[in-house]
Design an enzyme around this catalytic site. Sequence first.
Site, PDB file in Angstrom:
ATOM      1  N   ARG A  45       0.855  -1.193   0.000  1.00 37.94           N
ATOM      2  CA  ARG A  45       0.000   0.000   0.000  1.00 37.94           C
ATOM      3  C   ARG A  45       0.886   1.236   0.000  1.00 37.94           C
ATOM      4  NH1 ARG A  45       2.323   2.050   3.806  1.00 37.94           N
ATOM      5  NH2 ARG A  45       0.801   3.706   3.668  1.00 37.94           N
ATOM      6  N   GLY A  46       0.228   2.410  -0.148  1.00 38.20           N
ATOM      7  CA  GLY A  46       0.990   3.648  -0.312  1.00 38.20           C
ATOM      8  C   GLY A  46       1.095   3.919  -1.807  1.00 38.20           C
ATOM      9  N   ARG A  88      -7.648  -0.222  -6.640  1.00 42.10           N
ATOM     10  CA  ARG A  88      -7.809   0.911  -5.726  1.00 42.10           C
ATOM     11  C   ARG A  88      -7.905   2.194  -6.575  1.00 42.10           C
ATOM     12  NH1 ARG A  88      -4.245   1.179  -0.513  1.00 42.10           N
ATOM     13  NH2 ARG A  88      -6.150   2.208   0.194  1.00 42.10           N
ATOM     14  N   GLN A 195      -1.879   2.686   9.922  1.00 47.86           N
ATOM     15  CA  GLN A 195      -0.590   2.746   9.211  1.00 47.86           C
ATOM     16  C   GLN A 195       0.464   3.514  10.007  1.00 47.86           C
ATOM     17  OE1 GLN A 195      -3.572   3.338   7.839  1.00 47.86           O
ATOM     18  NE2 GLN A 195      -3.658   2.802   5.681  1.00 47.86           N
ATOM     19  N   ASP A 236      -1.913  10.807  -2.227  1.00 49.99           N
ATOM     20  CA  ASP A 236      -2.345   9.756  -3.164  1.00 49.99           C
ATOM     21  C   ASP A 236      -2.688  10.331  -4.524  1.00 49.99           C
ATOM     22  OD1 ASP A 236      -2.960   8.668  -0.299  1.00 49.99           O
ATOM     23  OD2 ASP A 236      -2.719   6.970  -1.674  1.00 49.99           O
ATOM     24  N   ASN A 246      -5.227  12.510   0.440  1.00 50.01           N
ATOM     25  CA  ASN A 246      -4.330  11.661   1.241  1.00 50.01           C
ATOM     26  C   ASN A 246      -5.199  10.920   2.265  1.00 50.01           C
ATOM     27  OD1 ASN A 246      -1.651  10.713   1.887  1.00 50.01           O
ATOM     28  ND2 ASN A 246      -1.784  11.896   3.763  1.00 50.01           N
ATOM     29  N   LYS A 247      -4.566  10.108   3.044  1.00 47.95           N
ATOM     30  CA  LYS A 247      -5.252   9.264   4.038  1.00 47.95           C
ATOM     31  C   LYS A 247      -6.297  10.045   4.832  1.00 47.95           C
ATOM     32  CE  LYS A 247      -4.999   5.808   4.453  1.00 47.95           C
ATOM     33  NZ  LYS A 247      -6.023   4.970   3.769  1.00 47.95           N
TER      34      LYS A 247
HETATM   35  O1  MRU Z   1      -4.534   3.315   2.145  1.00 50.75           O
HETATM   36  P1  MRU Z   1      -3.046   3.486   2.040  1.00 50.75           P
HETATM   37  O2  MRU Z   1      -2.291   2.929   3.188  1.00 50.75           O
HETATM   38  O3  MRU Z   1      -2.529   2.999   0.696  1.00 50.75           O
HETATM   39  O4  MRU Z   1      -2.865   5.056   2.063  1.00 50.75           O
HETATM   40  C1  MRU Z   1      -1.580   5.587   1.990  1.00 50.75           C
HETATM   41  C2  MRU Z   1      -1.530   7.055   2.129  1.00 50.75           C
HETATM   42  O5  MRU Z   1      -2.526   7.724   2.254  1.00 50.75           O
HETATM   43  C3  MRU Z   1      -0.183   7.679   2.022  1.00 50.75           C
HETATM   44  O6  MRU Z   1      -0.093   8.818   2.809  1.00 50.75           O
HETATM   45  C4  MRU Z   1       0.064   8.067   0.555  1.00 50.75           C
HETATM   46  O7  MRU Z   1      -0.182   6.978  -0.293  1.00 50.75           O
HETATM   47  C5  MRU Z   1       1.432   8.575   0.333  1.00 50.75           C
HETATM   48  S1  MRU Z   1       2.616   7.302   0.442  1.00 50.75           S
HETATM   49  C6  MRU Z   1       4.140   7.897   0.041  1.00 50.75           C
END
Ligand code: MRU
Length: 350
Positions: A45-46, A88, A195, A236, A246-247
Amino acid sequence: MIKTIEWTAAGVRFIDQTRLPTEEVYVVCRTYQEVADAIRNMIVRGAPAIGVAAAMGIALGVDQSQARDVSALRNEMGQICRKIGETRPTAVNLFWAIRRMQQKFEAAAPEGVHQVKATLVAEAQVMLVEDIAANEAMGRFGATLMPSSGGVLTHCNAGALATCGYGTALGVIRAAVDAGKQIHVFADETRPFLQGARLTAWELMKDGISTTVIADNMAGAMMRQGKIKAVVVGADRIAANGDVANKIGTYSVAVLAKEHGIPFYVAAPWSTVDMNTPTGEQIPIEQRPHREVTHHGGKQMAPDGVKVENPAFDVTPSKYVTAIVTERGIAKAPYTSSLQELGEMAGVSN
Ligand code: MRU
């Protein structure tokens, strides 16, 4: 260095991020369908890691194809890209990677099936190397923005685990620490998937970077007490006007930071910038299973049948963003023109 993603003779290897921090386990995906499942189930993920994982999944699928001519292989490529593209929706890096692999496919197509396969397998590995280089460049730019000492808050995990190594937001922190800055990281735990608590704390501790985990609802109080000098997060998808997806929870942190006069920085590779999406309004937000909210570690935390919402991301309007750090340089408001300028920089892929 943590190997988040690796191309191996057996398939694509990931550190299983659903098992950290208590178990350091690696999984090998032997088919593109397994890679798609690993992305959907957040084994990997990320945003930047998702992009490279997608490229590797495509390379794996194409490489294993029995197609005898390019036209049949192109049909399979379409199927593979569709499957990976359905995993995703928010991280634009996924679609950036699919597009880049499709372009490589067409460039090699006149040379036949064997060449297409070799080109895609090589390209996925180039993308991994480029991702780490981009993070290191972001680190160099972003470190200059970090305070010489004090607390820096981050949300979610934008580190080595969210990329192919080094990290975006955590890359900025790593570079600042390497430059001698006395930074103490506050890691939001990042409900519901944790996370921050599970991944950010784990990788920063591995590097010996001073870290405190806080529950998400503590950030405001920490800011008010003067414990936070800056915020740095990943992204993201960044729209052309500088709005940042972002998250979930990032928006609340950004609003709190503004209220307390604390700079709010976003670090992301250029592959996260989506110049085709005018504003944050158009960014699709992934809705994840309710069980991630109602259960924790297999234990039920909410009554049966209760209504639940679980958006995985939110959008922070650009007015809350002090600067966006990319491998091409730093963008500041007005973002429509500063991002446009970075976009026109020659000699950088994407
Ligand atoms: O749902 P995730 O864990 O994939 O979400 C990740 C994030 O929101 C990160 O902050 C983002 O992808 C940047 S990672 C360098």
